[in-house]
Design a protein around this motif. Structure first.
Motif, PDB file in Angstrom:
ATOM      1  N   GLY A  72       0.813  -1.334  -0.127  1.00  0.00           N
ATOM      2  CA  GLY A  72      -0.163  -0.127  -0.070  1.00  0.00           C
ATOM      3  C   GLY A  72       0.888   1.164  -0.098  1.00  0.00           C
ATOM      4  N   VAL A  73       0.172   2.326  -0.497  1.00  0.00           N
ATOM      5  CA  VAL A  73       0.996   3.675  -0.629  1.00  0.00           C
ATOM      6  C   VAL A  73       1.518   3.970   0.760  1.00  0.00           C
ATOM      7  CG1 VAL A  73       1.037   6.052  -1.214  1.00  0.00           C
ATOM      8  CG2 VAL A  73      -0.168   4.199  -2.901  1.00  0.00           C
ATOM      9  N   LEU A  74       0.672   4.004   1.825  1.00  0.00           N
ATOM     10  CA  LEU A  74       0.954   4.366   3.286  1.00  0.00           C
ATOM     11  C   LEU A  74       2.190   3.510   3.886  1.00  0.00           C
ATOM     12  CD1 LEU A  74       0.272   6.164   5.715  1.00  0.00           C
ATOM     13  CD2 LEU A  74      -1.264   4.416   6.218  1.00  0.00           C
ATOM     14  N   GLU A  75       2.021   2.160   3.447  1.00  0.00           N
ATOM     15  CA  GLU A  75       3.001   1.392   4.234  1.00  0.00           C
ATOM     16  C   GLU A  75       4.391   1.823   3.419  1.00  0.00           C
ATOM     17  OE1 GLU A  75       4.386  -3.306   4.178  1.00  0.00           O
ATOM     18  OE2 GLU A  75       2.470  -2.449   3.132  1.00  0.00           O
ATOM     19  N   ALA A  77       5.180   4.747   2.021  1.00  0.00           N
ATOM     20  CA  ALA A  77       5.599   6.156   2.529  1.00  0.00           C
ATOM     21  C   ALA A  77       5.983   5.974   3.852  1.00  0.00           C
ATOM     22  CB  ALA A  77       4.113   7.055   2.698  1.00  0.00           C
ATOM     23  N   LEU A  78       5.648   5.336   4.849  1.00  0.00           N
ATOM     24  CA  LEU A  78       6.130   5.127   6.403  1.00  0.00           C
ATOM     25  C   LEU A  78       7.593   4.469   6.180  1.00  0.00           C
ATOM     26  CD1 LEU A  78       2.973   4.119   8.030  1.00  0.00           C
ATOM     27  CD2 LEU A  78       3.657   6.288   8.144  1.00  0.00           C
ATOM     28  N   SER A  79       7.580   3.668   5.202  1.00  0.00           N
ATOM     29  CA  SER A  79       9.043   2.656   5.380  1.00  0.00           C
ATOM     30  C   SER A  79      10.141   3.604   4.993  1.00  0.00           C
ATOM     31  CB  SER A  79       8.841   1.513   4.400  1.00  0.00           C
ATOM     32  OG  SER A  79       8.537   1.980   3.048  1.00  0.00           O
ATOM     33  N   TYR A  80       9.768   4.979   4.092  1.00  0.00           N
ATOM     34  CA  TYR A  80      10.885   5.621   3.308  1.00  0.00           C
ATOM     35  C   TYR A  80      10.607   7.024   4.120  1.00  0.00           C
ATOM     36  CZ  TYR A  80      12.183   2.360  -0.088  1.00  0.00           C
ATOM     37  OH  TYR A  80      12.631   1.316  -0.767  1.00  0.00           O
TER      38      TYR A  80
END
Length: 290
Positions: A72-75, A77-80
Protein backbone atom coordinates in the motif's frame (compact mmCIF):
# COMPACT_ATOMS: atom_id res chain seq x y z
CA UNK A 1 42.53 5.34 1.67
CA UNK A 2 41.77 8.44 -0.43
CA UNK A 3 38.87 10.87 -0.02
CA UNK A 4 36.76 9.30 -2.76
CA UNK A 5 37.06 5.80 -1.30
CA UNK A 6 36.17 7.12 2.14
CA UNK A 7 33.13 9.00 0.87
CA UNK A 8 32.05 5.82 -0.93
CA UNK A 9 32.01 4.08 2.46
CA UNK A 10 29.57 6.74 3.66
CA UNK A 11 27.42 6.21 0.57
CA UNK A 12 27.30 2.50 1.30
CA UNK A 13 26.23 3.28 4.86
CA UNK A 14 23.46 5.59 3.62
CA UNK A 15 22.24 2.93 1.18
CA UNK A 16 22.06 0.35 3.94
CA UNK A 17 19.98 2.69 6.08
CA UNK A 18 17.68 4.39 3.55
CA UNK A 19 14.61 3.21 5.41
CA UNK A 20 15.86 4.45 8.77
CA UNK A 21 15.94 8.01 10.15
CA UNK A 22 18.62 10.07 8.43
CA UNK A 23 21.72 10.36 10.64
CA UNK A 24 24.54 12.46 9.20
CA UNK A 25 26.81 11.70 12.16
CA UNK A 26 26.76 7.94 11.51
CA UNK A 27 27.23 8.37 7.75
CA UNK A 28 30.21 10.72 8.15
CA UNK A 29 31.73 8.44 10.79
CA UNK A 30 31.71 5.61 8.23
CA UNK A 31 34.01 7.82 6.13
CA UNK A 32 36.07 8.96 9.16
CA UNK A 33 35.12 12.58 8.54
CA UNK A 34 33.42 15.12 10.76
CA UNK A 35 29.77 15.61 9.84
CA UNK A 36 30.34 19.15 8.60
CA UNK A 37 33.44 18.32 6.54
CA UNK A 38 31.72 15.31 4.98
CA UNK A 39 28.78 17.48 3.93
CA UNK A 40 31.07 20.12 2.45
CA UNK A 41 33.13 17.60 0.47
CA UNK A 42 30.04 15.79 -0.78
CA UNK A 43 28.37 19.01 -1.91
CA UNK A 44 31.51 20.36 -3.60
CA UNK A 45 31.99 17.13 -5.56
CA UNK A 46 28.37 16.36 -6.49
CA UNK A 47 26.73 19.78 -6.57
CA UNK A 48 23.98 18.88 -4.10
CA UNK A 49 23.68 18.13 -0.41
CA UNK A 50 23.78 14.78 1.38
CA UNK A 51 20.21 15.31 2.56
CA UNK A 52 19.04 15.99 -1.01
CA UNK A 53 20.79 12.82 -2.18
CA UNK A 54 19.05 10.76 0.50
CA UNK A 55 15.70 12.33 -0.38
CA UNK A 56 16.15 11.51 -4.08
CA UNK A 57 17.29 7.96 -3.33
CA UNK A 58 14.31 7.32 -1.08
CA UNK A 59 11.88 8.56 -3.71
CA UNK A 60 13.62 6.46 -6.37
CA UNK A 61 13.40 3.32 -4.24
CA UNK A 62 9.82 4.13 -3.31
CA UNK A 63 8.96 4.39 -7.01
CA UNK A 64 10.54 0.97 -7.62
CA UNK A 65 8.52 -0.48 -4.74
CA UNK A 66 5.33 1.00 -6.18
CA UNK A 67 6.11 -0.52 -9.55
CA UNK A 68 7.22 -3.95 -8.42
CA UNK A 69 5.08 -4.77 -5.39
CA UNK A 70 1.52 -4.59 -4.18
CA UNK A 71 2.39 -2.78 -0.95
CA UNK A 72 0.00 0.00 0.00
CA UNK A 73 1.01 3.60 -0.60
CA UNK A 74 0.84 4.39 3.13
CA UNK A 75 3.08 1.44 3.98
CA UNK A 76 5.63 2.55 1.40
CA UNK A 77 5.44 6.15 2.62
CA UNK A 78 6.13 5.16 6.22
CA UNK A 79 8.95 2.80 5.26
CA UNK A 80 10.82 5.62 3.47
CA UNK A 81 10.60 8.13 6.28
CA UNK A 82 7.40 10.06 5.53
CA UNK A 83 5.02 10.72 8.39
CA UNK A 84 1.86 10.36 6.32
CA UNK A 85 0.58 9.31 2.91
CA UNK A 86 -0.21 12.95 2.17
CA UNK A 87 3.37 14.09 2.83
CA UNK A 88 4.74 11.28 0.66
CA UNK A 89 2.30 12.09 -2.16
CA UNK A 90 3.30 15.77 -2.14
CA UNK A 91 7.02 14.90 -2.25
CA UNK A 92 6.56 12.25 -4.94
CA UNK A 93 4.43 14.55 -7.10
CA UNK A 94 6.87 17.46 -6.68
CA UNK A 95 9.80 15.30 -7.77
CA UNK A 96 8.27 13.10 -10.51
CA UNK A 97 5.32 15.23 -11.64
CA UNK A 98 2.76 12.54 -10.91
CA UNK A 99 1.12 11.12 -7.80
CA UNK A 100 2.10 7.66 -6.49
CA UNK A 101 -1.37 6.28 -7.26
CA UNK A 102 -1.25 7.46 -10.87
CA UNK A 103 2.34 6.28 -11.25
CA UNK A 104 1.37 2.78 -10.15
CA UNK A 105 -1.39 2.67 -12.77
CA UNK A 106 0.87 3.75 -15.64
CA UNK A 107 1.66 0.95 -18.06
CA UNK A 108 4.95 2.55 -19.13
CA UNK A 109 6.81 3.93 -16.16
CA UNK A 110 10.41 4.20 -17.28
CA UNK A 111 10.86 6.80 -20.01
CA UNK A 112 9.46 9.88 -18.33
CA UNK A 113 11.03 9.33 -14.90
CA UNK A 114 14.49 8.15 -15.92
CA UNK A 115 16.12 11.57 -15.51
CA UNK A 116 14.53 12.08 -12.10
CA UNK A 117 15.67 8.71 -10.77
CA UNK A 118 18.71 8.99 -8.48
CA UNK A 119 21.06 6.08 -8.97
CA UNK A 120 23.49 5.13 -6.23
CA UNK A 121 26.51 7.39 -6.58
CA UNK A 122 29.86 5.82 -7.45
CA UNK A 123 32.62 8.18 -6.41
CA UNK A 124 35.10 6.35 -8.62
CA UNK A 125 33.37 8.12 -11.50
CA UNK A 126 34.13 11.48 -9.92
CA UNK A 127 37.76 10.48 -9.40
CA UNK A 128 38.08 9.69 -13.11
CA UNK A 129 36.96 13.22 -14.02
CA UNK A 130 39.74 14.97 -12.12
CA UNK A 131 42.09 15.08 -15.08
CA UNK A 132 39.62 16.98 -17.25
CA UNK A 133 37.87 19.18 -14.71
CA UNK A 134 40.64 20.37 -12.40
CA UNK A 135 41.80 23.83 -13.46
CA UNK A 136 43.37 25.74 -10.59
CA UNK A 137 46.70 27.27 -9.73
CA UNK A 138 48.32 25.20 -6.98
CA UNK A 139 48.39 26.67 -3.49
CA UNK A 140 51.48 27.50 -1.53
CA UNK A 141 52.01 25.98 1.90
CA UNK A 142 52.62 28.07 5.00
CA UNK A 143 53.03 27.29 8.68
CA UNK A 144 51.28 29.87 10.85
CA UNK A 145 51.43 30.81 14.49
CA UNK A 146 48.05 31.00 16.29
CA UNK A 147 46.02 34.08 15.38
CA UNK A 148 43.41 35.77 17.59
CA UNK A 149 40.44 37.25 15.75
CA UNK A 150 37.70 39.44 17.18
CA UNK A 151 34.75 39.97 14.89
CA UNK A 152 31.03 40.02 14.32
CA UNK A 153 29.31 36.61 14.12
CA UNK A 154 26.79 35.90 11.34
CA UNK A 155 24.73 32.73 10.95
CA UNK A 156 24.42 30.81 7.67
CA UNK A 157 24.09 27.29 6.28
CA UNK A 158 25.58 24.95 3.66
CA UNK A 159 22.15 23.74 2.53
CA UNK A 160 21.03 25.06 -0.85
CA UNK A 161 24.40 26.91 -0.96
CA UNK A 162 22.83 29.50 1.31
CA UNK A 163 26.27 30.62 2.53
CA UNK A 164 27.43 31.65 -0.94
CA UNK A 165 24.38 33.89 -1.32
CA UNK A 166 24.65 35.43 2.16
CA UNK A 167 28.36 35.96 2.86
CA UNK A 168 28.83 38.91 0.44
CA UNK A 169 26.01 40.65 2.30
CA UNK A 170 27.75 39.96 5.61
CA UNK A 171 30.86 41.75 4.36
CA UNK A 172 28.77 44.68 3.13
CA UNK A 173 27.03 44.95 6.51
CA UNK A 174 30.33 44.72 8.39
CA UNK A 175 31.85 47.54 6.33
CA UNK A 176 28.87 49.82 5.83
CA UNK A 177 27.90 49.68 9.50
CA UNK A 178 31.57 50.15 10.50
CA UNK A 179 31.40 47.18 12.81
CA UNK A 180 35.19 46.98 12.73
CA UNK A 181 35.24 50.08 14.95
CA UNK A 182 33.96 47.97 17.88
CA UNK A 183 36.98 45.65 17.75
CA UNK A 184 39.40 46.47 20.58
CA UNK A 185 43.14 46.79 20.01
CA UNK A 186 43.19 46.00 16.30
CA UNK A 187 46.69 45.23 15.07
CA UNK A 188 46.16 44.82 11.28
CA UNK A 189 43.22 47.04 10.33
CA UNK A 190 43.99 46.70 6.62
CA UNK A 191 43.27 42.95 6.70
CA UNK A 192 39.71 41.63 7.08
CA UNK A 193 39.31 38.02 8.16
CA UNK A 194 36.35 35.83 7.30
CA UNK A 195 36.29 32.66 9.41
CA UNK A 196 33.95 29.66 9.09
CA UNK A 197 33.40 28.21 12.57
CA UNK A 198 31.00 26.58 15.03
CA UNK A 199 29.88 23.86 12.62
CA UNK A 200 26.59 22.03 13.20
CA UNK A 201 25.56 18.62 11.89
CA UNK A 202 22.62 20.09 9.94
CA UNK A 203 24.97 22.26 7.84
CA UNK A 204 24.57 25.43 9.92
CA UNK A 205 27.69 27.35 10.86
CA UNK A 206 28.92 30.77 11.91
CA UNK A 207 30.79 33.11 9.60
CA UNK A 208 32.82 35.57 11.63
CA UNK A 209 34.13 38.75 9.99
CA UNK A 210 36.76 40.57 11.97
CA UNK A 211 40.37 41.53 12.43
CA UNK A 212 43.44 40.44 14.31
CA UNK A 213 43.41 41.77 17.85
CA UNK A 214 45.30 41.57 21.11
CA UNK A 215 42.27 42.82 22.99
CA UNK A 216 40.28 41.05 25.66
CA UNK A 217 36.92 39.40 25.04
CA UNK A 218 35.63 40.42 28.48
CA UNK A 219 33.59 43.43 27.36
CA UNK A 220 32.71 42.88 23.69
CA UNK A 221 29.61 44.45 22.17
CA UNK A 222 26.61 42.14 21.59
CA UNK A 223 27.09 40.00 18.47
CA UNK A 224 30.88 40.07 18.67
CA UNK A 225 33.02 37.08 19.49
CA UNK A 226 36.64 36.12 19.95
CA UNK A 227 38.13 33.21 18.04
CA UNK A 228 41.63 31.74 18.16
CA UNK A 229 42.73 30.30 14.82
CA UNK A 230 45.09 27.37 15.50
CA UNK A 231 48.63 27.50 14.26
CA UNK A 232 49.98 24.84 11.91
CA UNK A 233 50.16 23.96 8.24
CA UNK A 234 47.81 25.69 5.80
CA UNK A 235 47.29 25.60 2.05
CA UNK A 236 46.86 29.15 0.77
CA UNK A 237 44.79 29.73 -2.37
CA UNK A 238 44.58 33.02 -4.22
CA UNK A 239 41.13 33.73 -5.61
CA UNK A 240 40.85 34.10 -9.36
CA UNK A 241 37.27 34.64 -10.40
CA UNK A 242 34.48 33.90 -7.97
CA UNK A 243 35.23 32.71 -4.47
CA UNK A 244 32.42 30.17 -4.86
CA UNK A 245 34.21 28.52 -7.81
CA UNK A 246 37.52 28.50 -5.95
CA UNK A 247 36.06 26.81 -2.89
CA UNK A 248 34.31 24.20 -5.02
CA UNK A 249 37.61 23.49 -6.74
CA UNK A 250 39.40 23.21 -3.39
CA UNK A 251 36.97 20.72 -1.87
CA UNK A 252 35.72 19.07 -5.03
CA UNK A 253 39.03 18.57 -6.83
CA UNK A 254 42.24 19.74 -5.19
CA UNK A 255 41.86 18.28 -1.69
CA UNK A 256 40.60 14.82 -2.75
CA UNK A 257 43.45 14.56 -5.27
CA UNK A 258 46.14 15.83 -2.91
CA UNK A 259 48.30 13.92 -0.46
CA UNK A 260 46.95 16.00 2.40
CA UNK A 261 44.15 15.53 4.92
CA UNK A 262 42.10 18.43 6.19
CA UNK A 263 42.69 18.69 9.92
CA UNK A 264 40.34 20.07 12.53
CA UNK A 265 40.03 23.85 12.70
CA UNK A 266 38.31 26.57 10.71
CA UNK A 267 38.85 27.64 7.15
CA UNK A 268 39.46 31.33 6.87
CA UNK A 269 39.97 33.96 4.23
CA UNK A 270 41.95 37.19 4.38
CA UNK A 271 41.10 40.24 2.29
CA UNK A 272 43.48 43.16 1.83
CA UNK A 273 40.92 45.97 2.03
CA UNK A 274 43.26 48.59 0.53
CA UNK A 275 44.14 46.52 -2.54
CA UNK A 276 40.59 45.30 -3.17
CA UNK A 277 37.97 46.88 -5.40
CA UNK A 278 34.25 46.05 -5.83
CA UNK A 279 35.20 44.32 -9.09
CA UNK A 280 38.17 42.35 -7.76
CA UNK A 281 38.92 41.24 -4.21
CA UNK A 282 42.51 40.72 -3.10
CA UNK A 283 41.64 37.60 -1.11
CA UNK A 284 43.47 34.48 0.02
CA UNK A 285 41.78 31.34 1.34
CA UNK A 286 43.49 29.26 4.04
CA UNK A 287 42.71 25.54 4.51
CA UNK A 288 44.14 23.70 7.57
CA UNK A 289 46.04 20.54 6.61
CA UNK A 290 48.00 17.68 8.05
Amino acid sequence: MDHYSRIQLAIEHLEQHLQEPFNIRDASAAASFSAFHFQRLFQAITGFTVLEYVRRRRLTEAAATLRNTAQGVLEIALSYGYQSQEAFTRAFDAHFGITPARYRKQEEKEHWTEKQMQKTIDFNEYRSKLGTEFHMNPPHMVTLEPIRIIGYEYQTNLNNEQHYAEIPGFYHDFGSQQKFMNIPERIRPDMAYGVAAHFQEDGAFSFIIGEESVGSDDSLEPGYTCLDIPGGLYAVFTTEGSEQDVRKMIYGSWLPASKYERREGPDFEVTDVWKSTPERLDMKIYIPLK
